[in-house]
Structures are given as C-alpha cells and as structure tokens.
Design an enzyme around this catalytic site. Structure first.
Site, PDB file in Angstrom:
ATOM      1  N   TRP A  60      23.248  40.372 -32.472  1.00  0.00           N
ATOM      2  CA  TRP A  60      24.658  40.027 -32.255  1.00  0.00           C
ATOM      3  C   TRP A  60      25.200  40.728 -31.004  1.00  0.00           C
ATOM      4  CZ3 TRP A  60      28.675  43.654 -32.411  1.00  0.00           C
ATOM      5  CH2 TRP A  60      28.379  44.900 -32.951  1.00  0.00           C
ATOM      6  N   GLU A 115      31.007  35.010 -28.930  1.00  0.00           N
ATOM      7  CA  GLU A 115      32.261  35.753 -28.745  1.00  0.00           C
ATOM      8  C   GLU A 115      32.693  35.884 -27.285  1.00  0.00           C
ATOM      9  OE1 GLU A 115      33.028  39.070 -31.482  1.00  0.00           O
ATOM     10  OE2 GLU A 115      30.945  38.949 -32.100  1.00  0.00           O
ATOM     11  N   ASP A 128      36.750  44.346 -32.297  1.00  0.00           N
ATOM     12  CA  ASP A 128      35.807  44.518 -33.396  1.00  0.00           C
ATOM     13  C   ASP A 128      36.092  43.428 -34.420  1.00  0.00           C
ATOM     14  OD1 ASP A 128      34.119  47.109 -34.626  1.00  0.00           O
ATOM     15  OD2 ASP A 128      34.916  45.741 -36.130  1.00  0.00           O
ATOM     16  N   LYS A 159      36.402  43.671 -37.388  1.00  0.00           N
ATOM     17  CA  LYS A 159      37.279  44.137 -38.469  1.00  0.00           C
ATOM     18  C   LYS A 159      38.759  43.884 -38.140  1.00  0.00           C
ATOM     19  CE  LYS A 159      34.614  48.195 -39.893  1.00  0.00           C
ATOM     20  NZ  LYS A 159      34.202  48.704 -38.599  1.00  0.00           N
ATOM     21  N   TYR A 205      24.301  50.142 -36.027  1.00  0.00           N
ATOM     22  CA  TYR A 205      23.603  49.335 -35.015  1.00  0.00           C
ATOM     23  C   TYR A 205      23.209  50.243 -33.855  1.00  0.00           C
ATOM     24  CZ  TYR A 205      25.802  45.840 -37.892  1.00  0.00           C
ATOM     25  OH  TYR A 205      26.210  45.105 -38.977  1.00  0.00           O
ATOM     26  N   HIS A 216      22.524  50.412 -30.725  1.00  0.00           N
ATOM     27  CA  HIS A 216      22.736  50.053 -29.310  1.00  0.00           C
ATOM     28  C   HIS A 216      24.071  50.719 -29.003  1.00  0.00           C
ATOM     29  CE1 HIS A 216      22.859  47.310 -25.705  1.00  0.00           C
ATOM     30  NE2 HIS A 216      24.111  47.751 -25.778  1.00  0.00           N
ATOM     31  N   HIS A 232      27.554  51.989 -28.507  1.00  0.00           N
ATOM     32  CA  HIS A 232      28.882  51.375 -28.458  1.00  0.00           C
ATOM     33  C   HIS A 232      29.918  52.422 -28.837  1.00  0.00           C
ATOM     34  CE1 HIS A 232      27.247  50.810 -32.544  1.00  0.00           C
ATOM     35  NE2 HIS A 232      28.483  51.029 -32.935  1.00  0.00           N
ATOM     36  N   HIS A 289      33.931  53.101 -30.319  1.00  0.00           N
ATOM     37  CA  HIS A 289      35.026  52.522 -31.103  1.00  0.00           C
ATOM     38  C   HIS A 289      36.376  52.951 -30.513  1.00  0.00           C
ATOM     39  CE1 HIS A 289      32.269  51.754 -34.664  1.00  0.00           C
ATOM     40  NE2 HIS A 289      31.559  52.604 -33.939  1.00  0.00           N
TER      41      HIS A 289
HETATM   42  P1  M7G Z   1      28.569  51.020 -36.192  1.00  0.00           P
HETATM   43  O1  M7G Z   1      29.027  52.413 -36.065  1.00  0.00           O
HETATM   44  O2  M7G Z   1      27.221  50.701 -35.610  1.00  0.00           O
HETATM   45  O3  M7G Z   1      28.485  50.551 -37.695  1.00  0.00           O
HETATM   46  O4  M7G Z   1      29.672  50.109 -35.538  1.00  0.00           O
HETATM   47  P2  M7G Z   1      29.551  50.322 -38.852  1.00  0.00           P
HETATM   48  O5  M7G Z   1      29.636  48.820 -38.995  1.00  0.00           O
HETATM   49  O6  M7G Z   1      28.880  50.923 -40.066  1.00  0.00           O
HETATM   50  O7  M7G Z   1      30.824  50.975 -38.478  1.00  0.00           O
HETATM   51  C1  M7G Z   1      29.491  48.771 -35.263  1.00  0.00           C
HETATM   52  C2  M7G Z   1      30.844  48.120 -35.105  1.00  0.00           C
HETATM   53  O8  M7G Z   1      30.660  46.784 -34.684  1.00  0.00           O
HETATM   54  C3  M7G Z   1      31.613  48.068 -36.412  1.00  0.00           C
HETATM   55  O9  M7G Z   1      32.937  48.542 -36.213  1.00  0.00           O
HETATM   56  C4  M7G Z   1      31.555  46.600 -36.826  1.00  0.00           C
HETATM   57  O10 M7G Z   1      32.722  46.170 -37.516  1.00  0.00           O
HETATM   58  C5  M7G Z   1      31.431  45.902 -35.496  1.00  0.00           C
HETATM   59  N1  M7G Z   1      30.684  44.644 -35.574  1.00  0.00           N
HETATM   60  C6  M7G Z   1      29.569  44.395 -36.291  1.00  0.00           C
HETATM   61  N2  M7G Z   1      29.149  43.133 -36.081  1.00  0.00           N
HETATM   62  C7  M7G Z   1      27.959  42.537 -36.682  1.00  0.00           C
HETATM   63  C8  M7G Z   1      30.009  42.550 -35.189  1.00  0.00           C
HETATM   64  C9  M7G Z   1      30.071  41.266 -34.573  1.00  0.00           C
HETATM   65  O11 M7G Z   1      29.244  40.362 -34.794  1.00  0.00           O
HETATM   66  N3  M7G Z   1      31.089  41.089 -33.690  1.00  0.00           N
HETATM   67  C10 M7G Z   1      32.035  42.045 -33.435  1.00  0.00           C
HETATM   68  N4  M7G Z   1      32.998  41.776 -32.561  1.00  0.00           N
HETATM   69  N5  M7G Z   1      31.994  43.273 -34.000  1.00  0.00           N
HETATM   70  C11 M7G Z   1      30.990  43.520 -34.875  1.00  0.00           C
END
Ligand code: M7G
Length: 332
Positions: A170, A180, A200, A202, A268, A270, A272, A274
């Site tokens: 993704w 997106e 995000d 969320k 995930y 990779h 990123h 927040h």
């Molecule tokens: P993380 O800290 O890797 O994991 O953050 P977490 O989900 O346990 O917090 C990844 C962030 O990417 C999270 O805030 C997810 O809500 C957001 N996220 C995950 N996915 C699969 C997507 C997506 O497909 N699109 C978008 N825009 N955000 C995503």
C-alpha cells in the site's frame, strides 16, 4: 467466487499490481441508501454479503467496532466508526431531523434524533483479503512491555520482522501514484530527503480536531527508527519542516498544535512519520510507542548511532510471535 480484491482495486483506480497482497480501503458509508459514497457503484455492494465471524473489539466510548468476517470466501476485517458531529452541520441537523421523544421529566427530556442520511455517516474501513496478522492486530488482547537492546534487535527482532511483517505494498502504491494519488497533500520528490504527505486513513478529513496525516519517505531502505543514524538528519528535518509548513498553510494548524512522531515498533516497516492534532488522543501516541520527531533528531545529533545502540521499549500483544521469540531467547 466473487473477488473483493478485484472490486477494491477498481475503487482505488489502480491495476492489478498488488495481487496477492492485502488491500485496505476506507469508505464513507451512509445510512439510508444515500448516494454519498464517492467511490462509485463498484464498492457500494461490497459489504452486502459480509458474514460476521467475531467481534474483535468494540468501544461504546469511542463508538467503534472491529469485526472479523468474510466477504464472499475471503477473510476480511471491517472497522465501523461513528464520526464526530461537526459544528457547521448543526443548522441542518436542527432544521431537517426528525425528533422522537423518549422521556420527559420536569425540565429534562431525551430524544432519538434522526438526521438526514448524509449527516449520519459511519466511517468504514475494510481490509480484504485480511491475513491472520490483521485479525490479531485488531483483537483486544493483554499487552506486555519489552525492552530491546541493539543486539536484541539484530538477533531477535530483525529476523522476525523479515520473516513476517505486514506487506508495504500500500505504501509503494502511494509512492508510485497507483493508489490515493488524489489524496496527496504535498510531495517532495527528492530521492534522498523527499517524502509524500497525505491523510492517514484513520482521518476522514471532515474536522481538524482529529487531524491525522502521514509522511512517507521515498527511500525504501529505512525500515524503522532502529535504522536511523545521523546520516538521516537532513531527511527527518526536511519532513518536520515541510510537513509543518504545508499543514499550517493548508489547514491553518500551527506547528505548536501538532504532535509529530514515529512509532516503535511500527506496523509497517517503511519509514513514515505521524502528524496528529495535539487535541487528538490518537491510538499509539502514548510514551510506550510514540517517539517525537524533534527528540529523534536531537538524539541523532548528540549520538549518530543512538538508535542502533539504545534500549528501546515497546508493547507486544500476548500472542505476538515476537514475544515468544524474546521468551525463547531468555530475554523476558
Ligand atoms: P504504523 O505505526 O506503521 O502502524 O503506522 P499502526 O497502524 O499500528 O499505527 C501506519 C499508519 O498508516 C497508521 O496510522 C495507519 O492508519 C496508516 N495506514 C495504514 N494503511 C494500510 C493505510 C493506507 O492504505 N492508506 C493510508 N492513507 N494510511 C494507511
């Protein structure tokens, strides 16, 4: 067998590049059959045949429910969440809703208010096909705090995440504009210090109180906080400055009202970052998981290998394979 993956790829407008990977998508479903779904008719019936297997977790206070089930023959996780009531919709709510009296006593009365369907949305997130790991991620479970040294990371955590972490397809879809693309708020295309900033999933972008954006780096060689060294300070500073400026300009939210942080462990791998509104108690913004970007930059300035050598604490769920690995290694 109907294919929810295929239908969802139509929704995100991409090809079939992510075959074999989990798909995640967010919809705004409207109660009462209003055509409020922006994603076209292909997605409208996605959940009509959804079969519930189990409620993974729910919260009356947060007004959400996480459900494990099946869409046709595929495992799925669906998250339903009531959205906040926005001030600008109040006139319409008061004017166009139906009120049903529940009880009246002296100066007190309670009602069931039925607003117009477009003001009665449920934010809906679908993961399909979902892996067992997704189901576990959303299942309410006992958690434990682990302390991981630099050596533990190399000998226990790294092999574990290499063998079984969530797909970052993704993320690549976003970086390659296969999904997106229309949601991207800002992009710095530089291959070394560049990133993409977007909402995000969320955040439904309807109000600023729960503003939530993520900055995803173009580089594909940084898994998490653990990989960062002083070499990455220009990248991190660029994300902090660029993200704050764009958010100020676009949403009028100043840097002093933003919480900017990385997760450890992330879901995930990779890199990123927040960006959340300070007023929003975002999941995972507590001290056991969130590392403020400013602190990360300063720590790397003080010690270029800070995150390679320091003990880092993080939460694991009771049935997390990583907890088992730490136990097997005698570290818990
Ligand atoms: P993380 O800290 O890797 O994991 O953050 P977490 O989900 O346990 O917090 C990844 C962030 O990417 C999270 O805030 C997810 O809500 C957001 N996220 C995950 N996915 C699969 C997507 C997506 O497909 N699109 C978008 N825009 N955000 C995503």
């Amino acid at each position: 067998m109907a294919d929810c993956r295929k239908r969802k790829i139509e929704v995100v407008g991409g090809g079939d590049e992510s075959k074999g990977r989990e798909e995640t998508h967010t919809f705004r479903k409207v109660i009462g059959n209003e055509p409020g779904d922006d994603n076209g008719s292909a997605s409208e019936s996605l959940l009509s045949g959804f079969k519930t297997i189990a409620v993974l977790r729910d919260s009356a206070r947060e007004k959400n429910i996480f459900i494990h089930g099946k869409i046709d023959d595929q495992e799925a996780v669906v998250i339903l969440e009531k959205t906040p009531i926005r001030e600008e919709s109040l006139p319409e709510i008061f004017k166009d809703s139906r009120l049903k009296l529940e009880m009246k006593n002296d100066i007190y009365s309670t009602y069931q208010l039925q607003p117009p369907p477009h003001l009665n949305e449920i934010k809906t997130t679908v993961v399909c096909p979902a892996t067992e790991k997704h189901v576990k991620k959303y299942l309410r479970q006992e958690t434990f705090l682990l302390e991981e040294s630099g050596e533990d990371y190399l000998s226990i955590t790294l092999p574990f995440i290499q063998s079984q972490s969530f797909s970052v397809q993704w993320v690549y879809n976003i970086l390659e504009k296969k999904a997106e693309a229309d949601r991207i708020v800002h992009e710095d295309p530089d291959p070394k210090v560049g990133f993409v900033l977007l909402p995000d999933f969320k955040w439904d972008q309807k109000q600023l109180d729960d503003l939530y954006l993520i900055a995803i780096v173009h580089r594909r060689d940084i898994k998490s906080l653990r990989d960062l060294t002083s070499e990455h300070i220009p990248l991190l500073s660029n994300i902090r400055k660029g993200g704050q400026e764009v958010i100020q300009k676009r949403y009028s939210v100043p840097a002093t009202k933003l919480r900017v942080y990385l997760h450890y462990q992330p879901s995930y791998y990779h890199l990123h970052v927040h960006f959340t509104s300070l007023s929003y108690d975002a999941p995972g913004c507590g001290v056991e998981r969130a590392h403020l970007l400013s602190d990360v930059i300063q720590n790397l300035e003080a010690d270029p290998k800070y995150y390679r050598s320091r003990c880092l604490s993080f939460l694991v769920r009771a049935d997390d394979g990583l907890l088992r690995k730490f136990k097997d290694a005698g570290r818990v």
